[in-house]
Design a protein around this motif. Sequence first.
Motif, PDB file in Angstrom:
ATOM      1  N   TYR A 213     -18.369 -12.951   6.420  1.00  0.00           N
ATOM      2  CA  TYR A 213     -17.889 -14.300   6.155  1.00  0.00           C
ATOM      3  C   TYR A 213     -18.839 -14.960   5.163  1.00  0.00           C
ATOM      4  CZ  TYR A 213     -14.677 -13.430   9.929  1.00  0.00           C
ATOM      5  OH  TYR A 213     -13.695 -12.880  10.708  1.00  0.00           O
ATOM      6  N   PRO A 214     -18.365 -15.900   4.351  1.00  0.00           N
ATOM      7  CA  PRO A 214     -19.195 -16.478   3.294  1.00  0.00           C
ATOM      8  C   PRO A 214     -20.410 -17.234   3.832  1.00  0.00           C
ATOM      9  CG  PRO A 214     -17.008 -17.501   3.330  1.00  0.00           C
ATOM     10  CD  PRO A 214     -17.022 -16.455   4.372  1.00  0.00           C
ATOM     11  N   GLU A 215     -21.502 -17.098   3.102  1.00  0.00           N
ATOM     12  CA  GLU A 215     -22.735 -17.814   3.404  1.00  0.00           C
ATOM     13  C   GLU A 215     -23.129 -18.614   2.167  1.00  0.00           C
ATOM     14  OE1 GLU A 215     -25.887 -15.371   5.014  1.00  0.00           O
ATOM     15  OE2 GLU A 215     -24.407 -13.942   5.758  1.00  0.00           O
ATOM     16  N   ASP A 216     -23.637 -19.817   2.388  1.00  0.00           N
ATOM     17  CA  ASP A 216     -24.079 -20.662   1.281  1.00  0.00           C
ATOM     18  C   ASP A 216     -25.147 -19.943   0.456  1.00  0.00           C
ATOM     19  OD1 ASP A 216     -22.407 -22.725   1.989  1.00  0.00           O
ATOM     20  OD2 ASP A 216     -23.940 -23.803   3.138  1.00  0.00           O
ATOM     21  N   GLY A 217     -25.029 -20.054  -0.863  1.00  0.00           N
ATOM     22  CA  GLY A 217     -26.026 -19.508  -1.760  1.00  0.00           C
ATOM     23  C   GLY A 217     -25.922 -18.019  -2.018  1.00  0.00           C
ATOM     24  N   MET A 218     -24.958 -17.341  -1.421  1.00  0.00           N
ATOM     25  CA  MET A 218     -24.803 -15.897  -1.623  1.00  0.00           C
ATOM     26  C   MET A 218     -23.822 -15.631  -2.769  1.00  0.00           C
ATOM     27  SD  MET A 218     -26.731 -14.333   0.564  1.00  0.00           S
ATOM     28  CE  MET A 218     -26.072 -12.690   0.508  1.00  0.00           C
ATOM     29  N   HIS A 219     -24.051 -14.523  -3.446  1.00  0.00           N
ATOM     30  CA  HIS A 219     -23.145 -14.062  -4.495  1.00  0.00           C
ATOM     31  C   HIS A 219     -22.380 -12.859  -3.960  1.00  0.00           C
ATOM     32  CE1 HIS A 219     -21.535 -12.897  -8.365  1.00  0.00           C
ATOM     33  NE2 HIS A 219     -21.893 -11.672  -8.055  1.00  0.00           N
ATOM     34  N   TYR A 220     -21.088 -12.813  -4.254  1.00  0.00           N
ATOM     35  CA  TYR A 220     -20.235 -11.723  -3.789  1.00  0.00           C
ATOM     36  C   TYR A 220     -19.530 -11.071  -4.972  1.00  0.00           C
ATOM     37  CZ  TYR A 220     -21.039 -13.965   0.651  1.00  0.00           C
ATOM     38  OH  TYR A 220     -21.649 -14.509   1.750  1.00  0.00           O
ATOM     39  N   ASP A 221     -19.279  -9.799  -4.831  1.00  0.00           N
ATOM     40  CA  ASP A 221     -18.488  -9.094  -5.841  1.00  0.00           C
ATOM     41  C   ASP A 221     -17.020  -9.502  -5.736  1.00  0.00           C
ATOM     42  OD1 ASP A 221     -20.637  -7.399  -6.882  1.00  0.00           O
ATOM     43  OD2 ASP A 221     -20.564  -6.435  -4.910  1.00  0.00           O
ATOM     44  N   VAL A 222     -16.541  -9.655  -4.495  1.00  0.00           N
ATOM     45  CA  VAL A 222     -15.125  -9.952  -4.271  1.00  0.00           C
ATOM     46  C   VAL A 222     -14.978 -11.004  -3.182  1.00  0.00           C
ATOM     47  CG1 VAL A 222     -12.902  -9.007  -3.504  1.00  0.00           C
ATOM     48  CG2 VAL A 222     -14.422  -7.600  -4.892  1.00  0.00           C
TER      49      VAL A 222
END
Length: 88
Positions: free
Chosen positions: A37-46
Amino acid sequence: MLRCTVKFCGGCNPRFDRGEAYGAVRTSLSDVASFSYPEDGMHYDVLLIVRGCTGCPYLYEDIDADHRIIIAEAGEVPAAVEQIRLLA
């Protein structure tokens, strides 16, 4: 391994089991992608967006992701899996 995250939009279509669709994507891509699940400040590929309809325009621009892939019905799961697999 691709770093992926997921957001669920609405639930306006009770005939589409969004959780089941997400599970199918995760299982199909377990060899090339990890999901969280999304976390603040993280970068994701997709960023995988699982919607209940095609009318919602929200793309979660606040989540930092290189690619956004949308599933709005069960029949779109195989194409989404293939799109993500091609990014690996």
